[in-house]
Design an enzyme around this catalytic site. Structure first.
Site: not given
Length: 254
Positions: A142-143, A83, A12, A41
């Site tokens: 996420g999570d 992303k 990335q 980010c």
């Protein structure tokens, strides 16, 4: 990369220039399975410099970075992906993803929060709508801290896969069903580090994550402030591993 057989490996990049991104992609081509543009980010320094989540407001630029790399690398087995985070307006997020798809992206990873959100619940419904709006694979992020989280997110969103970041740092064995990093995993990491010789900061930083659920708070505080390899190995030998269990060698991270 610890071993040649480890993969697939995606590199990335923090990028904001199509030419530079395509040239960087060429540099790693042949050494990895694909490249990814970080448009997710939310850190202030990244956004102020025009990187990360700043890019989700510039869909044409992101699309041009994707298409530029695609023109330079025509290997169909080499993936170009992005992303992202969510925009405040879901319709704009879907439009962003469609432009990225039209530019030739092989897949998109979606973190289900906006750049301003931190601990708010991940918007799984938004990820589901994005998945339904595209023809290329969508990865949810996420999570995701346990394999149950991964299965739940997959079931709700119908995505093609899930990505875990902090969850994997805290527990690299998560996808094997472990709820915290098993001792054997920590031991194996140290063995790999002795072969690959990472900088001490990197070596220590990963152990800090992996031991977060295994050490009581007072010991964790001591461990997190150690300053060299020998101190780390001595601490683990005394407070974590059984006698003579810890692998030892001359070398890295001192």
């Amino acid at each position: 990369m610890s071993y040649e057989e480890d993969g697939p490996l995606i590199v990335q990049f923090a990028a904001k220039d199509p030419v530079i991104f395509s040239e960087a992609s060429l540099l790693v081509y042949g050494k990895c399975a694909g490249v990814d543009i970080n448009c997710g980010c939310p850190q202030r320094w990244a956004m102020e410099e025009g990187y990360g989540s700043h890019l989700i407001k510039k869909p044409e630029l992101v699309a041009e970075m994707v298409s530029s790399a695609k023109r330079r690398i025509t290997d169909p087995d080499f993936t170009i992906s992005t992303k992202i985070r969510l925009l405040d307006d879901l319709r704009e997020t879907v439009d962003l993803c469609r432009q990225i798809e039209a530019a030739g992206a092989d897949f998109i990873t979606v973190h289900g929060r906006t750049p301003k959100q931190r601990s708010e619940p991940v918007d799984l419904e938004a990820i589901k709508i994005i998945k339904e709006s595209l023809n290329i694979p969508v990865i949810a992020n996420g999570d995701i801290y346990t394999i149950d989280d991964a299965e739940r997110v997959g079931e709700i969103t119908k995505v093609d896969g899930v990505m875990s970041a902090r969850g994997m740092l805290e527990n690299p064995a998560m996808f094997f069903g472990y709820t915290k990093t098993p001792r054997e995993c920590v031991k194996r990491y140290i063995e790999i580090a002795q072969l690959k010789e990472p900088r001490f900061m990197t070596f220590h930083h990963h152990l800090v994550f992996m031991l977060e659920k295994s050490l009581p708070k007072p010991k964790r505080k001591v461990f997190n402030n150690l300053r060299n390899k020998e101190a780390v190995l001595e601490f683990l030998s005394e407070h974590y591993f059984a006698q003579d269990e810890l692998p030892r060698s001359e070398g890295p991270c001192s």
